[in-house]
Design a protein around this motif. Sequence first.
Motif, PDB file in Angstrom:
ATOM      1  N   GLN A  25      -4.421 -11.738  -1.499  1.00  0.00           N
ATOM      2  CA  GLN A  25      -4.841 -11.207  -0.201  1.00  0.00           C
ATOM      3  C   GLN A  25      -4.051  -9.947   0.157  1.00  0.00           C
ATOM      4  O   GLN A  25      -4.625  -8.939   0.579  1.00  0.00           O
ATOM      5  N   LEU A  26      -2.722 -10.005   0.003  1.00  0.00           N
ATOM      6  CA  LEU A  26      -1.884  -8.867   0.355  1.00  0.00           C
ATOM      7  C   LEU A  26      -2.196  -7.671  -0.541  1.00  0.00           C
ATOM      8  O   LEU A  26      -2.303  -6.530  -0.071  1.00  0.00           O
ATOM      9  N   PHE A  27      -2.361  -7.917  -1.823  1.00  0.00           N
ATOM     10  CA  PHE A  27      -2.678  -6.839  -2.760  1.00  0.00           C
ATOM     11  C   PHE A  27      -3.986  -6.145  -2.374  1.00  0.00           C
ATOM     12  O   PHE A  27      -4.071  -4.916  -2.321  1.00  0.00           O
ATOM     13  N   GLN A  28      -5.027  -6.935  -2.096  1.00  0.00           N
ATOM     14  CA  GLN A  28      -6.333  -6.338  -1.804  1.00  0.00           C
ATOM     15  C   GLN A  28      -6.310  -5.538  -0.502  1.00  0.00           C
ATOM     16  O   GLN A  28      -6.930  -4.477  -0.407  1.00  0.00           O
ATOM     17  N   ARG A  29      -5.581  -6.012   0.496  1.00  0.00           N
ATOM     18  CA  ARG A  29      -5.544  -5.288   1.774  1.00  0.00           C
ATOM     19  C   ARG A  29      -4.834  -3.936   1.625  1.00  0.00           C
ATOM     20  O   ARG A  29      -5.309  -2.917   2.137  1.00  0.00           O
ATOM     21  N   ILE A  30      -3.703  -3.920   0.928  1.00  0.00           N
ATOM     22  CA  ILE A  30      -2.985  -2.654   0.772  1.00  0.00           C
ATOM     23  C   ILE A  30      -3.763  -1.711  -0.139  1.00  0.00           C
ATOM     24  O   ILE A  30      -3.875  -0.511   0.133  1.00  0.00           O
ATOM     25  N   ARG A  31      -4.325  -2.242  -1.206  1.00  0.00           N
ATOM     26  CA  ARG A  31      -5.114  -1.411  -2.122  1.00  0.00           C
ATOM     27  C   ARG A  31      -6.298  -0.782  -1.394  1.00  0.00           C
ATOM     28  O   ARG A  31      -6.570   0.413  -1.546  1.00  0.00           O
ATOM     29  N   GLN A  32      -7.008  -1.566  -0.584  1.00  0.00           N
ATOM     30  CA  GLN A  32      -8.151  -1.037   0.138  1.00  0.00           C
ATOM     31  C   GLN A  32      -7.726   0.003   1.167  1.00  0.00           C
ATOM     32  O   GLN A  32      -8.421   1.000   1.391  1.00  0.00           O
ATOM     33  N   ALA A  33      -6.564  -0.216   1.795  1.00  0.00           N
ATOM     34  CA  ALA A  33      -6.063   0.760   2.775  1.00  0.00           C
ATOM     35  C   ALA A  33      -5.760   2.095   2.109  1.00  0.00           C
ATOM     36  O   ALA A  33      -6.015   3.167   2.667  1.00  0.00           O
ATOM     37  N   ILE A  34      -5.223   2.057   0.892  1.00  0.00           N
ATOM     38  CA  ILE A  34      -4.940   3.292   0.161  1.00  0.00           C
ATOM     39  C   ILE A  34      -6.237   3.993  -0.216  1.00  0.00           C
ATOM     40  O   ILE A  34      -6.391   5.207  -0.037  1.00  0.00           O
ATOM     41  N   LEU A  35      -7.207   3.227  -0.731  1.00  0.00           N
ATOM     42  CA  LEU A  35      -8.487   3.823  -1.140  1.00  0.00           C
ATOM     43  C   LEU A  35      -9.229   4.413   0.047  1.00  0.00           C
ATOM     44  O   LEU A  35      -9.929   5.426  -0.079  1.00  0.00           O
ATOM     45  N   ALA A  36      -9.103   3.795   1.226  1.00  0.00           N
ATOM     46  CA  ALA A  36      -9.802   4.275   2.413  1.00  0.00           C
ATOM     47  C   ALA A  36      -9.074   5.423   3.100  1.00  0.00           C
ATOM     48  O   ALA A  36      -9.574   5.964   4.089  1.00  0.00           O
ATOM     49  N   GLY A  37      -7.884   5.776   2.610  1.00  0.00           N
ATOM     50  CA  GLY A  37      -7.140   6.879   3.205  1.00  0.00           C
ATOM     51  C   GLY A  37      -6.291   6.490   4.391  1.00  0.00           C
ATOM     52  O   GLY A  37      -5.682   7.353   5.035  1.00  0.00           O
ATOM     53  N   LYS A  38      -6.231   5.211   4.704  1.00  0.00           N
ATOM     54  CA  LYS A  38      -5.395   4.764   5.823  1.00  0.00           C
ATOM     55  C   LYS A  38      -3.913   4.814   5.473  1.00  0.00           C
ATOM     56  O   LYS A  38      -3.068   4.851   6.368  1.00  0.00           O
ATOM     57  N   LEU A  39      -3.603   4.799   4.203  1.00  0.00           N
ATOM     58  CA  LEU A  39      -2.237   4.997   3.718  1.00  0.00           C
ATOM     59  C   LEU A  39      -2.246   6.256   2.866  1.00  0.00           C
ATOM     60  O   LEU A  39      -2.503   6.207   1.656  1.00  0.00           O
ATOM     61  N   PRO A  40      -2.003   7.415   3.442  1.00  0.00           N
ATOM     62  CA  PRO A  40      -2.094   8.672   2.695  1.00  0.00           C
ATOM     63  C   PRO A  40      -1.017   8.764   1.615  1.00  0.00           C
ATOM     64  O   PRO A  40      -0.020   8.040   1.628  1.00  0.00           O
ATOM     65  N   ALA A  41      -1.246   9.690   0.688  1.00  0.00           N
ATOM     66  CA  ALA A  41      -0.273   9.928  -0.381  1.00  0.00           C
ATOM     67  C   ALA A  41       1.074  10.306   0.230  1.00  0.00           C
ATOM     68  O   ALA A  41       1.165  11.085   1.181  1.00  0.00           O
ATOM     69  N   GLY A  42       2.163   9.760  -0.324  1.00  0.00           N
ATOM     70  CA  GLY A  42       3.509  10.030   0.143  1.00  0.00           C
ATOM     71  C   GLY A  42       4.003   9.060   1.187  1.00  0.00           C
ATOM     72  O   GLY A  42       5.204   9.060   1.532  1.00  0.00           O
ATOM     73  N   THR A  43       3.112   8.229   1.719  1.00  0.00           N
ATOM     74  CA  THR A  43       3.536   7.254   2.721  1.00  0.00           C
ATOM     75  C   THR A  43       4.532   6.285   2.106  1.00  0.00           C
ATOM     76  O   THR A  43       4.283   5.701   1.052  1.00  0.00           O
ATOM     77  N   ARG A  44       5.689   6.138   2.785  1.00  0.00           N
ATOM     78  CA  ARG A  44       6.707   5.215   2.289  1.00  0.00           C
ATOM     79  C   ARG A  44       6.447   3.829   2.869  1.00  0.00           C
ATOM     80  O   ARG A  44       6.230   3.666   4.072  1.00  0.00           O
ATOM     81  N   LEU A  45       6.437   2.840   2.006  1.00  0.00           N
ATOM     82  CA  LEU A  45       6.189   1.465   2.423  1.00  0.00           C
ATOM     83  C   LEU A  45       7.514   0.756   2.712  1.00  0.00           C
ATOM     84  O   LEU A  45       8.560   1.122   2.179  1.00  0.00           O
ATOM     85  N   PRO A  46       7.489  -0.264   3.560  1.00  0.00           N
ATOM     86  CA  PRO A  46       8.726  -0.963   3.920  1.00  0.00           C
ATOM     87  C   PRO A  46       9.332  -1.681   2.723  1.00  0.00           C
ATOM     88  O   PRO A  46       8.660  -1.951   1.725  1.00  0.00           O
ATOM     89  N   ALA A  47      10.576  -2.009   2.844  1.00  0.00           N
ATOM     90  CA  ALA A  47      11.261  -2.756   1.793  1.00  0.00           C
ATOM     91  C   ALA A  47      10.629  -4.130   1.642  1.00  0.00           C
ATOM     92  O   ALA A  47      10.087  -4.699   2.597  1.00  0.00           O
ATOM     93  N   THR A  48      10.675  -4.649   0.449  1.00  0.00           N
ATOM     94  CA  THR A  48      10.040  -5.935   0.179  1.00  0.00           C
ATOM     95  C   THR A  48      10.635  -7.050   1.031  1.00  0.00           C
ATOM     96  O   THR A  48       9.916  -7.936   1.499  1.00  0.00           O
TER      97      THR A  48
END
Length: 482
Positions: A25-48
Amino acid sequence: MNTFDLSTLLLAPLRCDDALTLQQQLFQRIRQAILAGKLPAGTRLPATRQLAAELQVSRNTVIAVWAQLQAEGFLTSDRQGSRVSPIAQLPQPSPDPANAAEIRVASRVTQLRSSHRTLNQEMALRPGIPALSHFPLAQWRRAFNRVMLHQPQALMGYGDPLGERTLREALAQHLALARGVRCTPEQIVITEGAQQALSLCVLLLSNPGETGWVEEPGYRGAKAAMRAGDMRIEPVAVDALGLAPQPEDWQQRPPRLIYTTPTHQYPTGVVMSASRRLTLLAAATKHQAWIIEDDYDSDFRYSGEPIAAMQGMAPQTPVIYVGSFSKTLFPALRLGFMVLPAQLVPHLRPALHELLRGGNRPEQQALAHFLRSGDFSRHLSKMRRLYRQRQATLRAALMQQFGAKVPLLGGECGMHLVMQLPASLADITLVDQLIQTGYAPGALSGFYLGEEKQQGLVLGYGNTSTSQIGNAVAQLARLLSL
């Protein structure tokens, strides 16, 4: 760039009872957000560790997701953390269908529009379906189990692209005895039904733009194969003696391929005369054309022995003999064959090895045993008796309802009759009405290529029980009111 707050993208909580795991679930949500442009290139993600605490999941779950995103190229990581990788943005679909981009397909697709409808194969009067409830399932299961018991692992890999040797040997023997076909196992190619054999003939023996003759009326599958090969299709009339090309046809539109069903023309049921066959063979040889002989339904002949194949009338005929086990056994088996002229084999073998992969090996081996054991011949004999009885019942019901008002075509062979209708009646409309009431005959006009179309119904009785026939014909009479 600042660390992105993923909370806005994860509005719905991750649930343990969903079909997907928390990690998926987590993988698909983040992957889809990247593909949709909601997470633009260079966006830093929080620490695990931070994200795991916010989502109330194991840190190992987040680490596994980050690892998968990196493996697929969505994230890059360094000492400072993980960032969204630069990727091309996919265009978003237009909400207005009128502004959507034009869908481009091959031009031949428009010529391959099928009149086929998804119908229940149990519907009465449907042509082309054998009596499935009478198939000798116990004998087939025994043949299949015998194969899998003795050599299961050996049959799991790729086989000979031309087909299992045991089946080609058994089939060569059967065709010689039952159909008068002259061939060796080396001339036989096992296919996924007759349709693949037709497609291979077009692919290997013709070039785009060359002419293919088809029977008028005739089998739609042959026309589809030729259209897919970008051939120029020319209809040739069928009369009471079969395919009837005229001398001007050979001069004005000489064929590269000729498709015909000489032993049982489909759908009219006529048999091509011996004189007509020999004339066709001689003319094809003279004009360097190949004849595709489709042995349609000819195993089910009700008076005398089955008509011998045209292929065996002379040595080295320009005939590719095509058949399948869809009618004699069952359609889902998807096993057919073509018998190549001996002179063609060395020229086509390299291409066939490149195009085919030798599958369905257990089924091929089982069929070889089925042929050699005599089970196949016994099944054919049983089906001839059954179909003869069903045809007699259908004829009697039609005679009772219509008398001589509607002439019938065919009947000496096969699993269908053609009921001719007056030109004033639209058979397609009638078929639509019958389908609504649970009956599914074919429309005769659909077998024509030219503008002049005979109206009629192709009435299948192979998988129609005698108890269904009376009701079906009564419903037909109510609709026709003749």
